[in-house]
Design an enzyme around this catalytic site. Sequence first.
Site, short mmCIF file in Angstrom:
data_model
loop_
_atom_site.label_atom_id
_atom_site.label_comp_id
_atom_site.label_asym_id
_atom_site.label_seq_id
_atom_site.Cartn_x
_atom_site.Cartn_y
_atom_site.Cartn_z
N LYS A 101 0.86 -1.18 0.00
CA LYS A 101 0.00 0.00 0.00
C LYS A 101 0.90 1.23 0.00
O LYS A 101 1.94 1.25 0.67
CB LYS A 101 -0.88 -0.03 1.25
CG LYS A 101 -1.92 1.08 1.34
CD LYS A 101 -2.80 0.93 2.57
CE LYS A 101 -3.89 1.99 2.68
NZ LYS A 101 -4.75 1.81 3.86
N SER A 136 -9.74 1.99 3.00
CA SER A 136 -8.84 2.71 2.14
C SER A 136 -7.84 1.84 1.40
O SER A 136 -7.22 2.29 0.44
CB SER A 136 -8.07 3.74 2.96
OG SER A 136 -7.25 3.11 3.94
N SER A 146 -10.00 -0.44 7.16
CA SER A 146 -9.42 -0.34 5.82
C SER A 146 -8.71 -1.56 5.27
O SER A 146 -8.36 -1.57 4.09
CB SER A 146 -8.47 0.85 5.75
OG SER A 146 -9.22 2.03 5.62
N1 GLN Z 1 -13.18 4.46 6.48
C1 GLN Z 1 -12.60 4.85 7.74
C2 GLN Z 1 -12.13 6.28 7.62
O1 GLN Z 1 -12.35 6.85 6.63
C3 GLN Z 1 -11.46 3.94 8.08
C4 GLN Z 1 -10.28 4.17 7.25
C5 GLN Z 1 -9.11 3.32 7.63
O2 GLN Z 1 -9.26 2.28 8.26
N2 GLN Z 1 -7.93 3.79 7.26
O3 GLN Z 1 -11.53 6.82 8.50
#
Ligand code: GLN
Length: 491
Positions: free
Chosen positions: A83, A158, A182
């Site tokens: 990532k 994400s 995410s």
């Molecule tokens: N969707 C959640 C956010 O926008 C979690 C994102 C994540 O786990 N990085 O914060």
Amino acid sequence: MSAANAPLHRRSIAELREALAEGRVSAVELVEHFLDRIQRLDRRLNALITVTGEQALTQAREADARRARGQARPLEGIPILHKDIFCTEGVRTSCGSRMLDNFVAPYDAAVVSRLREAGAIMLGKTNMDEFAMGSSNETSWYGPVRNPWDLERVPGGSSGGSAAAVAARLAPAATGTDTGGSIRQPAALCGVTGIKPTYGRVSRWGMIAFASSLDQAGPMAPSAQDCALLLQAMAGFDERDSTAMDEPVPDYAAALERPPDRLRIGLPREWFGDGLDAGVAQVVEAALGVLTELGAELREVSLPSLKLSVPAYYVVAPAEASSNLARYDGVRFGYRCREPRDLHDLYVRTRSEGFGAEVKRRILIGTYALSAGYYEAYYRKAQQIRRLIREDFLRVFAEVDLLAGPTSPTPAFRLGERTRDPVAMYLSDVNTIAVNLAGLPGMSVPAGFSQELPVGLQLVGRDFDEGRLLAVAHRFQQATDWHRRTPSHFD
Ligand code: GLN
């Protein structure tokens, strides 16, 4: 089809390791095979931000030479993707943001160096929501990623690039990070396996910070067995991360083979209520049936504070983000606006132009929640709720060994469907966020399909119980073949 003649991209890491060990395939062939897939197929997905082909081929030649000398390491020659939140020495690390579009990290993140030292070969960096803020990969400066099961739908976020790439078999595995879901949510939406370890299990050193008390890195791959092999290399103490725990790392591959003793699985009532898609509910019911056949005892449990997890998270995470993102000021690294008039103009325009709308929204919320006069009402309150949530989990874990339910209340949604409504987007993680607030390990396992879209089963365990989660997922995957399905255009 037996593993020996399956195409290389349909084989598990264990099978690839065997083929490499027996000299049936070389690391160079493997890297070439996946680079070719990336080149041909990623145009449709946009899962990768950077491809590091030359570097990967050089490393593959070294891997083959090492093996010839009898010095092969556990993941010698296995190609992976990272990532783009992990710093990679000499390679752009964008974090999905215009702010870091020109940023070349001077060092490798702990996760990157550990996997490399275990012999894994990086093929490139995956697309992601900007600074890991999002649940659909639509906040990326590099454009959205598409779900390989339906190109009109999101892959989740994400870590959407990692999930889509693994689902389309552009690499045998990828790394992800999970602050509120995410790893698990995109794994569910793309039909791959992903595990978010216990907070502190994997070093955060060199992983670009979003919300430091919640962020945790983990592997994403077709199967639990693949994840176990990767987590083995990723986990462990690191003195450069003050929150990394000095806990011995168990042998996860061995844990997979251990016969499970009595297994009591709790089904949190709150995960099965309103908002759960009927198709997802059906798939999860069937998956729980399989677990029962494997000897698990199921019982309903309740985590009453869970309903507060999304609001508490959207105070704590933005508060930490607003502090972590203060460093992007156009002075030391990253984007800088053109011809600033003075220092103030430099800050304002750099941050206005360098950050996208969702990141700005989080910075505003976080700054507000931390400001004098509001701190007690929001930030302190959210921390208190966080504690209640963890206590709920601990209470339930006195009675059951793990929790199971839907990772995401719906399958993959359409591109654009939730972008205008931040709260609808935030609710995509309604079943995953509490796990981060409590610091517990959680994973998502492919459990079936609803209207031809993958559905994930979430498993949550006690602190440092990754071995048990992986073992239960592995047993489930020996009894089912959902994790082996691939989207038809990416066979
Ligand atoms: N969707 C959640 C956010 O926008 C979690 C994102 C994540 O786990 N990085 O914060």
